[in-house]
Design a protein around this motif. Structure first.
Motif, PDB file in Angstrom:
ATOM      1  N   ASN A 122       0.870  -1.166   0.000  1.00  0.00           N
ATOM      2  CA  ASN A 122       0.000   0.000   0.000  1.00  0.00           C
ATOM      3  C   ASN A 122       0.910   1.220   0.000  1.00  0.00           C
ATOM      4  O   ASN A 122       1.793   1.312   0.829  1.00  0.00           O
ATOM      5  CB  ASN A 122      -0.859   0.060   1.258  1.00  0.00           C
ATOM      6  CG  ASN A 122      -1.791  -1.127   1.349  1.00  0.00           C
ATOM      7  OD1 ASN A 122      -2.531  -1.409   0.419  1.00  0.00           O
ATOM      8  ND2 ASN A 122      -1.720  -1.837   2.463  1.00  0.00           N
ATOM      9  N   SER A 123       0.694   2.131  -0.900  1.00  0.00           N
ATOM     10  CA  SER A 123       1.629   3.251  -0.966  1.00  0.00           C
ATOM     11  C   SER A 123       1.019   4.422  -1.736  1.00  0.00           C
ATOM     12  O   SER A 123       0.064   4.261  -2.494  1.00  0.00           O
ATOM     13  CB  SER A 123       2.911   2.784  -1.653  1.00  0.00           C
ATOM     14  OG  SER A 123       3.819   3.822  -1.730  1.00  0.00           O
ATOM     15  N   THR A 124       1.604   5.600  -1.506  1.00  0.00           N
ATOM     16  CA  THR A 124       1.213   6.759  -2.290  1.00  0.00           C
ATOM     17  C   THR A 124       2.453   7.348  -2.930  1.00  0.00           C
ATOM     18  O   THR A 124       3.422   7.624  -2.234  1.00  0.00           O
ATOM     19  CB  THR A 124       0.597   7.856  -1.396  1.00  0.00           C
ATOM     20  OG1 THR A 124      -0.447   7.265  -0.655  1.00  0.00           O
ATOM     21  CG2 THR A 124       0.051   8.997  -2.222  1.00  0.00           C
ATOM     22  N   ILE A 125       2.444   7.495  -4.219  1.00  0.00           N
ATOM     23  CA  ILE A 125       3.553   8.159  -4.885  1.00  0.00           C
ATOM     24  C   ILE A 125       3.110   9.562  -5.265  1.00  0.00           C
ATOM     25  O   ILE A 125       2.082   9.748  -5.906  1.00  0.00           O
ATOM     26  CB  ILE A 125       3.998   7.363  -6.126  1.00  0.00           C
ATOM     27  CG1 ILE A 125       4.515   5.995  -5.672  1.00  0.00           C
ATOM     28  CG2 ILE A 125       5.064   8.119  -6.908  1.00  0.00           C
ATOM     29  CD1 ILE A 125       4.988   5.100  -6.781  1.00  0.00           C
ATOM     30  N   LYS A 126       3.868  10.554  -4.776  1.00  0.00           N
ATOM     31  CA  LYS A 126       3.489  11.947  -5.036  1.00  0.00           C
ATOM     32  C   LYS A 126       4.682  12.725  -5.568  1.00  0.00           C
ATOM     33  O   LYS A 126       5.780  12.620  -5.040  1.00  0.00           O
ATOM     34  CB  LYS A 126       3.059  12.636  -3.737  1.00  0.00           C
ATOM     35  CG  LYS A 126       1.746  12.152  -3.165  1.00  0.00           C
ATOM     36  CD  LYS A 126       1.578  12.650  -1.741  1.00  0.00           C
ATOM     37  CE  LYS A 126       0.708  13.892  -1.717  1.00  0.00           C
ATOM     38  NZ  LYS A 126       0.350  14.272  -0.329  1.00  0.00           N
ATOM     39  N   VAL A 127       4.461  13.466  -6.611  1.00  0.00           N
ATOM     40  CA  VAL A 127       5.449  14.454  -7.031  1.00  0.00           C
ATOM     41  C   VAL A 127       4.691  15.766  -7.117  1.00  0.00           C
ATOM     42  O   VAL A 127       3.808  15.934  -7.955  1.00  0.00           O
ATOM     43  CB  VAL A 127       6.067  14.110  -8.403  1.00  0.00           C
ATOM     44  CG1 VAL A 127       7.030  15.197  -8.846  1.00  0.00           C
ATOM     45  CG2 VAL A 127       6.776  12.772  -8.345  1.00  0.00           C
ATOM     46  N   ASP A 128       4.997  16.678  -6.199  1.00  0.00           N
ATOM     47  CA  ASP A 128       4.205  17.899  -6.126  1.00  0.00           C
ATOM     48  C   ASP A 128       4.530  18.900  -7.218  1.00  0.00           C
ATOM     49  O   ASP A 128       3.702  19.712  -7.593  1.00  0.00           O
ATOM     50  CB  ASP A 128       4.403  18.570  -4.761  1.00  0.00           C
ATOM     51  CG  ASP A 128       3.705  17.772  -3.674  1.00  0.00           C
ATOM     52  OD1 ASP A 128       2.704  17.109  -3.993  1.00  0.00           O
ATOM     53  OD2 ASP A 128       4.169  17.805  -2.516  1.00  0.00           O
ATOM     54  N   TYR A 129       5.772  18.878  -7.662  1.00  0.00           N
ATOM     55  CA  TYR A 129       6.156  19.852  -8.687  1.00  0.00           C
ATOM     56  C   TYR A 129       7.038  19.136  -9.689  1.00  0.00           C
ATOM     57  O   TYR A 129       8.205  18.899  -9.456  1.00  0.00           O
ATOM     58  CB  TYR A 129       6.908  21.032  -8.060  1.00  0.00           C
ATOM     59  CG  TYR A 129       6.959  22.272  -8.931  1.00  0.00           C
ATOM     60  CD1 TYR A 129       6.525  23.501  -8.438  1.00  0.00           C
ATOM     61  CD2 TYR A 129       7.434  22.230 -10.239  1.00  0.00           C
ATOM     62  CE1 TYR A 129       6.567  24.644  -9.226  1.00  0.00           C
ATOM     63  CE2 TYR A 129       7.469  23.364 -11.030  1.00  0.00           C
ATOM     64  CZ  TYR A 129       7.044  24.569 -10.514  1.00  0.00           C
ATOM     65  OH  TYR A 129       7.073  25.710 -11.295  1.00  0.00           O
ATOM     66  N   LEU A 130       6.416  18.740 -10.760  1.00  0.00           N
ATOM     67  CA  LEU A 130       7.088  17.931 -11.765  1.00  0.00           C
ATOM     68  C   LEU A 130       8.138  18.760 -12.502  1.00  0.00           C
ATOM     69  O   LEU A 130       7.839  19.836 -12.999  1.00  0.00           O
ATOM     70  CB  LEU A 130       6.022  17.467 -12.751  1.00  0.00           C
ATOM     71  CG  LEU A 130       6.273  16.264 -13.601  1.00  0.00           C
ATOM     72  CD1 LEU A 130       6.514  15.043 -12.741  1.00  0.00           C
ATOM     73  CD2 LEU A 130       5.054  16.037 -14.477  1.00  0.00           C
ATOM     74  N   ALA A 131       9.384  18.227 -12.533  1.00  0.00           N
ATOM     75  CA  ALA A 131      10.467  18.973 -13.180  1.00  0.00           C
ATOM     76  C   ALA A 131      10.586  18.601 -14.658  1.00  0.00           C
ATOM     77  O   ALA A 131      10.009  17.621 -15.119  1.00  0.00           O
ATOM     78  CB  ALA A 131      11.793  18.694 -12.489  1.00  0.00           C
ATOM     79  N   ARG A 132      11.382  19.391 -15.366  1.00  0.00           N
ATOM     80  CA  ARG A 132      11.676  19.193 -16.784  1.00  0.00           C
ATOM     81  C   ARG A 132      10.415  19.007 -17.644  1.00  0.00           C
ATOM     82  O   ARG A 132      10.342  18.164 -18.512  1.00  0.00           O
ATOM     83  CB  ARG A 132      12.669  18.034 -16.991  1.00  0.00           C
ATOM     84  CG  ARG A 132      14.016  18.269 -16.294  1.00  0.00           C
ATOM     85  CD  ARG A 132      15.149  17.492 -16.948  1.00  0.00           C
ATOM     86  NE  ARG A 132      14.807  16.131 -17.206  1.00  0.00           N
ATOM     87  CZ  ARG A 132      14.967  15.118 -16.332  1.00  0.00           C
ATOM     88  NH1 ARG A 132      15.482  15.355 -15.131  1.00  0.00           N
ATOM     89  NH2 ARG A 132      14.624  13.913 -16.659  1.00  0.00           N
ATOM     90  N   VAL A 133       9.404  19.787 -17.322  1.00  0.00           N
ATOM     91  CA  VAL A 133       8.266  19.952 -18.217  1.00  0.00           C
ATOM     92  C   VAL A 133       8.014  21.456 -18.266  1.00  0.00           C
ATOM     93  O   VAL A 133       8.491  22.190 -17.408  1.00  0.00           O
ATOM     94  CB  VAL A 133       6.986  19.239 -17.712  1.00  0.00           C
ATOM     95  CG1 VAL A 133       7.182  17.737 -17.659  1.00  0.00           C
ATOM     96  CG2 VAL A 133       6.549  19.772 -16.367  1.00  0.00           C
ATOM     97  N   GLU A 134       7.268  21.885 -19.254  1.00  0.00           N
ATOM     98  CA  GLU A 134       6.993  23.296 -19.341  1.00  0.00           C
ATOM     99  C   GLU A 134       5.745  23.605 -18.535  1.00  0.00           C
ATOM    100  O   GLU A 134       4.658  23.224 -18.921  1.00  0.00           O
ATOM    101  CB  GLU A 134       6.813  23.733 -20.793  1.00  0.00           C
ATOM    102  CG  GLU A 134       8.048  23.566 -21.653  1.00  0.00           C
ATOM    103  CD  GLU A 134       8.125  22.208 -22.341  1.00  0.00           C
ATOM    104  OE1 GLU A 134       9.144  21.935 -22.958  1.00  0.00           O
ATOM    105  OE2 GLU A 134       7.174  21.431 -22.234  1.00  0.00           O
TER     106      GLU A 134
END
Lengths: 259, 429
Positions: B3-15
């Motif tokens: 059971n887990s949560t994967i979070k990326v709050d501010y995705l890098a290397r995208v515009e």
């Protein structure tokens, strides 16, 4: 020899098109040299790596349009020794400041089906309305060589060589024939800040003011000239109300021509 | 059981500003969201009341990475309304400046935004420390794209020379010939790029996608042609609203594109490539065969190779246009406004960018609708995330997060565009 500690640079984004920060990546000939002199510590568009502040220089792109961003800019100011705003959004509110002339509530349903999901402020405002700014770099977009100049100037502790005169001066310097006097076109050059090297007139097109107002512009005199050239009040209003619509001299002039 | 949560709050290397969120419960993905928290800017609202001739400059400001896409779709829509068709050398110049944008945007994405994922680096600057020549060549390639835009358009970001009806001023043959030597170098360098990228390791992921792109009888699609798919769609651009819709969901400031009665679809390089491979140029086809990709591919991770192949195409097409160029007598044709509704569609580096305007007899804009590529890919991105996490559920959260970010970048999302648009959080419970 001990390893040189490089000053840290951070790049921050608010409401914008990304074009001004892209200018840094568009410095194809200078990018690696710049990266040799400074530590790119926080630049999400280019890197996953985030180094903690404080930062020697923060470049801020975009305008403040949400309650969250109005908070965030204060945190960034606290972490930054020098804060430089880049582009028309950050220095004047940008094209999205056109909302400032109406009630944004009128706008939301025109774009979004479920307005309750949207959090936005009534006005789009420049960074300088919220925190002290050390240097404002104009343009929509900025001139990338100006960006290199401003970063170099702050790293070496001198004043940036960027001048607040009008686009007209640049036309004279490069020898472009006046598109207004000779071509009868409604050119914003006389009231617009230099920096583009008078690009539009060199393409036989009148300046449309994307660098915003020059130092003490005489907008009224120019508006009168536009009238003589046959422009309607609506045309004049639109002319002043573009990418720097909320910069005070342009704002006041556009309001004077609003029905 | 995981059971887990994967979070990326501010995705890098995208515009732009996006995030990821994946929730895993008992080893099953129960939620996958590509969120967009980029603040809304309301272009479609403030275009109302502006003049039809202002649309290309105003809509360019939606995106600093692909202004040509907005300018081109806008001028095509206005010309469509006014019953004008720009042909001959002026049309070729539009194609040339658009090729410049493909090169600049594709090379930026391939080397600086996406390659670090495959090579295990945080960014291209880090790659440059170990492989300086690779990054120097990438920057030189990107620069030639920008130079095309500058020569034809005046400047690389928000070009000033594009207008409804053509251009303010057209370049001389001599000016364009000045680009040739560097383009010849770029042809070799882009072919090498394809070969280099084809050797990367590609995670497994394939779905039964519906690809949508323009298709033109005589050329690889940039603008003009019909909207087609691999599942039977074949419509004129102005039938777009009959077949496509946008939905507004809570986790996104972008509207998500769907096909009516068919759900999500896929736009961009992979779609164009799979639907229009036969229209590529000689060198592009040759190198595709050399890397065994000439039968197409359904693995979105291989979009990095396809973007490189499209760069070869854009370089070769630029050389062709310049070779045949004859400076037109007039830089534009006259366009007199008339009341009506019209559509314009062009293939932004990330996929179709559709504009629809309604104007009155005086040329005032009464209504505007703009559908950027990234908002159309949002649902497909979310469906890829579900698949990918399900297949790789045993990986650590850190590795899974890396993989999810990489998968989002397959689409070269342009979030500034789509906001009217994304944020990864992986949650395991």
């Amino acid at each position: 020899m001990p390893k040189k500690i490089k000053p840290k640079l951070a790049v921050w984004k608010f409401a914008s098109c990304d074009g001004c920060q892209l200018s840094l990546l568009d410095c194809e000939d200078e990018l690696l040299a710049v990266a040799g002199e400074i530590e790119i510590a926080n630049f999400p568009e280019a890197s996953r790596q985030v180094l903690k502040g404080p930062y020697e220089i923060s470049l801020v792109e975009g305008s403040i349009t949400t309650p969250h961003d109005a908070e965030r800019i204060h945190k960034i100011r606290k972490m930054s020794k020098v804060l430089i705003t880049i582009g028309a959004c950050a220095t004047a509110g940008g094209i999205q400041a056109l909302r400032n002339f109406t009630d944004v509530k009128n706008y939301i349903p025109l774009v979004y089906a479920s307005p309750q999901f949207i959090h936005t402020l009534n006005k789009s405002t420049p960074i300088g309305d919220h925190v002290p700014v050390d240097f404002e770099l104009r343009g929509c977009p900025i001139n990338k060589m100006h960006l290199v100049e401003v970063i170099s100037a702050y790293l070496t502790g001198r004043k940036p060589n960027i001048f607040p005169h009008s686009v007209c001066v640049e036309c004279k310097l490069r020898g472009t024939v006046c598109v207004m006097v000779n071509g009868g076109q409604n050119c914003m050059g006389p009231v617009t800040h230099s920096g583009c090297n008078a690009l539009c007139p060199s393409y036989n097109r009148p300046c449309y003011g994307c660098f915003g107002p020059k130092e003490s512009p005489n907008t009224r005199s120019l508006a009168n000239q536009f009238k003589k050239l046959g422009q309607s009040e609506l045309d004049i209003m639109r002319g002043f109300r573009t990418y720097n619509a909320y910069a005070e001299p342009f704002r006041k002039e556009s309001e004077a021509h609003e029905k | 059981m995981k059971n887990s949560t994967i979070k990326v709050d501010y995705l890098a290397r995208v515009e732009g500003e996006g995030s990821l969120y994946v929730k895993i419960k008992n080893n099953k993905v129960v939620d996958a969201k590509f969120g967009i928290f980029e603040p809304p800017r309301f272009f479609e609202a403030f275009l109302r009341g502006r003049k039809f001739t202002e649309a290309p400059d105003i809509t360019a400001r939606i995106c600093g990475i692909c202004p040509m896409a907005y300018q081109t779709s806008a001028v095509l829509a206005m010309e469509n309304i006014c019953g004008v068709k720009v042909e001959g050398q002026l049309r070729e110049l539009r194609r040339l400046i658009y090729c410049g944008e493909w090169i600049e945007s594709h090379i930026l994405h391939v080397y600086m935004l996406h390659a670090p994922d495959f090579l295990g680096y945080q960014d291209a600057i880090q790659i440059a420390k170990d492989h300086p020549e690779l990054v120097k060549n990438a920057l030189r390639l990107k620069k030639i794209g920008n130079e095309i835009i500058s020569v034809v358009g005046g400047r690389e970001i928000h070009p000033i020379n594009v207008k409804v009806g053509g251009f303010y001023k057209v370049p001389s043959k001599k000016q364009l010939l000045g680009l040739v030597e560097e383009l010849k170098w770029a042809l070799d360098a882009s072919i090498e790029t394809v070969k280099f990228m084809a050797k990367l390791n590609f995670p497994d992921l394939e779905q039964d996608y519906e690809y949508v792109s323009l298709r033109h009888p005589d050329e690889y699609p940039i603008f003009d042609g019909r909207l087609v798919s691999n599942k039977g769609l074949d419509i004129a651009v102005d039938e777009y609203d009959k077949y496509f819709a946008e939905e507004h969901v809570k986790h996104s400031n972008a509207l998500q594109g769907v096909m009516k009665e068919r759900n999500n679809y896929f736009v961009g390089p992979l779609a164009r490539y799979n639907l229009c491979f036969d229209k590529l140029s000689t060198s592009a086809k040759q190198v595709a065969r050399a890397v065994k990709l000439d039968k197409g591919t359904n693995n979105p991770f291989k979009s990095i190779i396809v973007r490189s192949i499209e760069s070869v195409y854009a370089v070769e097409e630029s050389l062709r246009i310049i070779k045949n160029y004859e400076m037109p007598e007039k830089p534009s044709i006259e366009v007199v406004p008339r009341a009506g509704i019209g559509y314009g569609c062009s293939e932004a580096p990330r996929g179709i960018c559709v504009h629809r305007y309604k104007i009155d007899d005086n040329g005032n804009i009464l209504d505007a609708k703009i559908v950027p590529p990234t908002s159309q890919n949002q649902k497909t991105i979310e469906s890829d995330l579900r698949q990918l996490v399900s297949r790789n559920i045993r990986l650590s959260d850190a590795k899974l997060t890396w993989l999810c970010e990489q998968a989002v970048r397959n689409y070269d999302p342009c979030i500034s565009c789509a906001t009217h648009f994304l944020k990864l959080n992986i949650e395991r419970e």
